[in-house]
Motif scaffolding. Structure first.
Motif, short mmCIF file in Angstrom:
data_model
loop_
_atom_site.label_atom_id
_atom_site.label_comp_id
_atom_site.label_asym_id
_atom_site.label_seq_id
_atom_site.Cartn_x
_atom_site.Cartn_y
_atom_site.Cartn_z
N VAL A 61 36.33 29.33 21.51
CA VAL A 61 36.13 28.03 20.89
C VAL A 61 35.22 27.24 21.81
O VAL A 61 35.43 27.18 23.03
CB VAL A 61 37.46 27.28 20.68
CG1 VAL A 61 37.21 25.89 20.09
CG2 VAL A 61 38.35 28.08 19.74
N GLY A 62 34.18 26.67 21.25
CA GLY A 62 33.22 25.89 22.04
C GLY A 62 33.37 24.41 21.75
O GLY A 62 33.60 24.01 20.62
N TYR A 63 33.25 23.60 22.80
CA TYR A 63 33.44 22.15 22.66
C TYR A 63 32.18 21.42 23.11
O TYR A 63 31.62 21.74 24.16
CB TYR A 63 34.60 21.67 23.53
CG TYR A 63 35.91 22.34 23.20
CD1 TYR A 63 36.75 21.80 22.22
CD2 TYR A 63 36.32 23.51 23.86
CE1 TYR A 63 37.96 22.41 21.91
CE2 TYR A 63 37.53 24.12 23.56
CZ TYR A 63 38.34 23.56 22.58
OH TYR A 63 39.53 24.16 22.27
N GLY A 64 31.78 20.43 22.33
CA GLY A 64 30.63 19.62 22.73
C GLY A 64 30.91 18.15 22.47
O GLY A 64 31.44 17.79 21.42
N HIS A 65 30.57 17.34 23.43
CA HIS A 65 30.79 15.90 23.29
C HIS A 65 29.52 15.20 23.77
O HIS A 65 28.97 15.55 24.81
CB HIS A 65 31.99 15.47 24.16
CG HIS A 65 32.39 14.05 23.95
ND1 HIS A 65 33.37 13.68 23.05
CD2 HIS A 65 31.94 12.90 24.51
CE1 HIS A 65 33.51 12.36 23.07
NE2 HIS A 65 32.64 11.86 23.95
N PHE A 66 29.06 14.24 22.99
CA PHE A 66 27.81 13.57 23.35
C PHE A 66 27.99 12.07 23.21
O PHE A 66 28.05 11.53 22.12
CB PHE A 66 26.68 14.07 22.45
CG PHE A 66 25.34 13.56 22.86
CD1 PHE A 66 24.73 14.00 24.04
CD2 PHE A 66 24.66 12.63 22.06
CE1 PHE A 66 23.48 13.52 24.41
CE2 PHE A 66 23.41 12.15 22.44
CZ PHE A 66 22.83 12.59 23.61
N GLU A 67 28.10 11.40 24.37
CA GLU A 67 28.42 9.97 24.33
C GLU A 67 27.70 9.19 25.42
O GLU A 67 28.35 8.57 26.28
CB GLU A 67 29.95 9.79 24.45
CG GLU A 67 30.42 8.38 24.17
CD GLU A 67 31.92 8.20 24.47
OE1 GLU A 67 32.59 9.20 24.82
OE2 GLU A 67 32.39 7.06 24.36
N PRO A 68 26.37 9.23 25.39
CA PRO A 68 25.70 8.25 26.26
C PRO A 68 26.03 6.86 25.73
O PRO A 68 26.52 6.74 24.60
CB PRO A 68 24.22 8.55 26.08
CG PRO A 68 24.14 9.85 25.39
CD PRO A 68 25.41 10.01 24.61
#
Ligand SMILES: Nc1nc2c(ncn2[C@@H]2O[C@H](COP(=O)(O)OP(=O)(O)OP(=O)(O)O)[C@@H](O)[C@H]2O)c(=O)[nH]1
Ligand SMILES: [Mg+2]
Length: 654
Positions: free
Chosen positions: A423-430
């Protein structure tokens, strides 16, 4: 009636010469040109004249009796076979040319298989019967052994509606209704003809002719019979909504994009608006500004066109080859794909972005090139079929774009996949951005590509956002970690994700999706895949042992050889990397008596994975567009978190 016919064969079988004769006999051209005199009507490009081979699938129009024929002459060289495959999708009938001297050659089998896959009815024309060594019977025998046993030998048994008794019996064996009528002695000529046409159109039988395209033997008779035996279903209601398909893209010197289309239903007029989906799945509505009917490189403009016609339009800016238009929605998928890649070499004074622009034009015309700008290496990469294709490009590019380029020696195009589910996780929060994506990535079947499903609840992410994530998964290739080669053969499931009602902006989900895939790969057991050929080799029994040991040395596999008389048939698979040059080696070994047919079997586990990984020496942490890190935000500060730390910080897991 409109009929689109395609001429296909192994290289040099005589397709262009045959086409020339058809055009001459139907008065579409006034003089017979010759490939050898560099004045063939359909080999009109410089490079085709110089090399004596067809590179582009050009078309011509001729009229015969009550029908308009669109003829597409295709290239026989394997390097240009994607061009041939693209043309297949619009053919009503195909004519396979086989040399009476060389017989069935490697590429003939590929062509036949592709035509049958697309359900295109096939006629055979055995050519070059004027040459010494010509043996029509032996070719017919080979066709029956290797392609189809249902060949209807027309030469002696059928003349314009007169079916010989043997032929009627032969046909009746293949159709119950016909058999009944035959037994009860109530067959009319009309019934027989319409049944025969039906059986041809539906791939039950395959008419066969012979002659010499060069000496004009058997061509007129072929034409008459062909005309008689074929029909199309295009006389449909022209008031139906328009449906069509793009089969070719070209650009004029001025840059104007020409989309070549076959109309399948209804009609199309200048200033009509057409609807289609572009490469990124975005719906486009554009007005047709001109319609041209091409004959070689000349054209006539017309105001409207109808179902069954082949033509080019201006006004469509983004419809790609294979694209459905109007009420036809599905896109055609192509099978013949390059297994090599190369990079473009040009003078340092030239702006790479300029070069890339030209290559994108070429890619629109030949999507198999898959032109890519590699940010990491600051290079332009493309996929190629072989060396001749690169030589042709090196000559065409200066002519068209006034730019000199060269290509690096082609290398094998590898791919990567994974061995176990992750399972791959990605979070993008600049600051003031927000997107999170969780993807399950499982190994898929070999050569299945990438598939996508969503198990995400619409309470977590709207349908729109789920679709957006899907789009991002397909909008580019994803570099694997071993060599940076494209990821393939995985099933990706969207598990969940999160957006923010104020802060999620366009592009945030792209970042989160890409990072999730890459994070998953970091955790996975990655494996390298390489392209394999399947092959069929015929040699004399004495040479069998030698060939089998060559296959083993090339890390290939073979099935138990079949022997008949003094010949052995060896089938199996071997890596493209080690087997690419084997045709030449076999020809030398057998003094040209052995034969080999090779075709891409697909991608399988690489035979020398460690060696290739070391050679490519990819640095997964230095590929700027591909990162496995996530970006989080706390107390108004955003910061990057490495893949192995990021997982436990995901918001949806809390
Ligand atoms: N003797 C003889 N030569 C022929 C015949 N038909 C074609 N040729 C010759 O065979 C060579 C190849 O002919 P083309 O018509 O270019 O063959 P092609 O199938 O279009 O070749 P590609 O487009 O490169 O795949 C030329 O030198 C022709 O003159 C024939 O019936 N008899
Ligand atoms: Mg040709």
């Amino acid at each position: 009636m409109n009929k689109t016919i395609g001429i296909l064969a192994h290289v040099d079988a005589g397709k262009t010469t045959f086409s020339e004769q058809l055009l001459y006999h139907t008065k579409s051209i006034k003089q017979r040109g010759r490939v050898d005199h560099q004045n063939a009507f359909l080999d009109s490009h410089n490079i085709e004249k110089q090399r004596g081979i067809t590179v582009f699938a050009d078309q011509a129009v001729f009229h015969y009796l009550n029908s308009t024929y669109y003829l597409i002459d295709t290239p026989g060289h394997v390097d240009f076979s994607p061009e041939m495959e693209r043309a297949i999708q619009v053919m009503d009938y195909a004519i396979i040319i086989i040399s009476a001297v060389e017989g069935i050659e490697g590429h003939t089998e590929t062509v036949y298989r592709l035509l049958r896959k697309h359900r295109i009815p096939v006629f055979f024309f055995i050519n070059k019967i004027d040459r010494s060594g010509a043996n029509v019977d032996s070719v017919i025998h080979d066709i029956k052994e290797n392609l189809t046993s249902d060949v209807m030998d027309v030469t002696n048994s059928f003349h314009f509606g007169h079916f010989s008794n043997d032929l009627v019996e032969w046909l009746a064996e293949r159709d119950e209704e016909l058999l009944d009528a035959y037994i009860n002695n109530i067959i009319s000529e009309e019934f027989l003809l319409s049944k025969t046409q039906w059986m041809i159109q539906n791939g039950v039988i395959f008419p066969l002719f012979s002659g010499s395209a060069l000496q004009d033997i058997g061509i007129k008779s072929f034409l008459d019979n062909f005309h008689f035996l074929t029909k199309t279903n295009d006389d449909s209601n022209h008031d139906e909504p328009f449906a069509g398909r793009v089969y070719k893209i070209r650009h004029e010197e001025s840059g104007t994009r020409l989309s070549f289309i076959k109309a399948i239903k209804g009609k199309l007029a200048v200033r009509d608006e057409l609807t289609y989906l572009n490469e990124n799945g975005i719906e486009k509505h554009e007005k047709i500004t001109q319609i041209r009917v091409y004959n070689g490189n000349q054209f006539q403009t017309v105001n409207e066109v109808f179902a069954g016609q082949l033509f080019a339009v201006t006004g469509l800016t983004d419809a790609s080859i294979g694209c459905g238009l109007g009420t036809l929605k599905e896109k055609e998928q192509f099978e013949l794909i390059p297994t090599l890649k190369s990079k473009v070499v040009f003078a340092p004074s030239v702006n790479p972005k300029e070069v890339l622009k030209y290559f994108k034009v070429l890619e629109a015309e030949d999507p198999s090139l898959s032109v890519k700008w590699d940010e990491y290496q600051q290079e332009i990469h493309l996929h190629v079929m072989g060396k001749i294709q690169l030589e042709v490009l090196e000559q065409i590019i200066p002519e068209r774009f006034h730019l000199n380029v060269q290509f690096a020696k082609p290398e094998i195009l590898y791919k990567e996949t994974i061995e176990k589910e992750v399972v791959g996780y990605g979070h993008f929060e600049p600051l003031r951005h927000y997107a999170e994506v969780h993807l399950k990535i499982e190994p898929g079947e070999r050569n299945s590509g990438i598939s996508f499903v969503s198990e995400c609840h619409t309470d977590d992410l709207s349908y729109g956002l789920q679709n957006l994530i899907k789009q991002h998964i397909y909008e580019r290739e994803h570099h694997g970690l071993l060599t940076g080669s494209a990821l393939t053969d995985v099933k990706i499931t969207l598990l969940t994700g999160r957006d923010h009602n104020k802060h999620t902006h366009g592009g945030d989900f792209r970042e989160a999706t890409f990072r999730a895939i890459r994070q998953g790969l970091e955790k996975a057991n990655n494996i390298l895949l390489e392209p394999y050929y399947k092959f069929k080799i015929t040699v004399s029994i004495e040479q069998m042992g030698r060939v089998l040991s060559d296959i083993q040395a090339a890390h290939g596999q073979f099935d138990t050889p079949l022997t008949a008389g003094d010949k052995a048939l060896i089938t199996g698979m071997a890596p493209v990397a080690t087997f690419m040059e084997y045709s030449a080696k076999l020809a030398a070994l057998t003094q040209g008596k052995g034969s080999i047919w090779m075709e891409l079997a697909g991608y399988f586990r690489c035979h020398n994975e460690q060696e290739i990984i070391a050679k490519i020496n990819y640095n997964k942490n230095a590929d700027p567009d591909y990162t496995s890190s996530s970006v989080f935000c706390a107390k108004g500060q955003s910061f990057s978190v490495k893949w192995d730390e990021a997982e436990k910080m995901m918001h949806c897991l809390k």
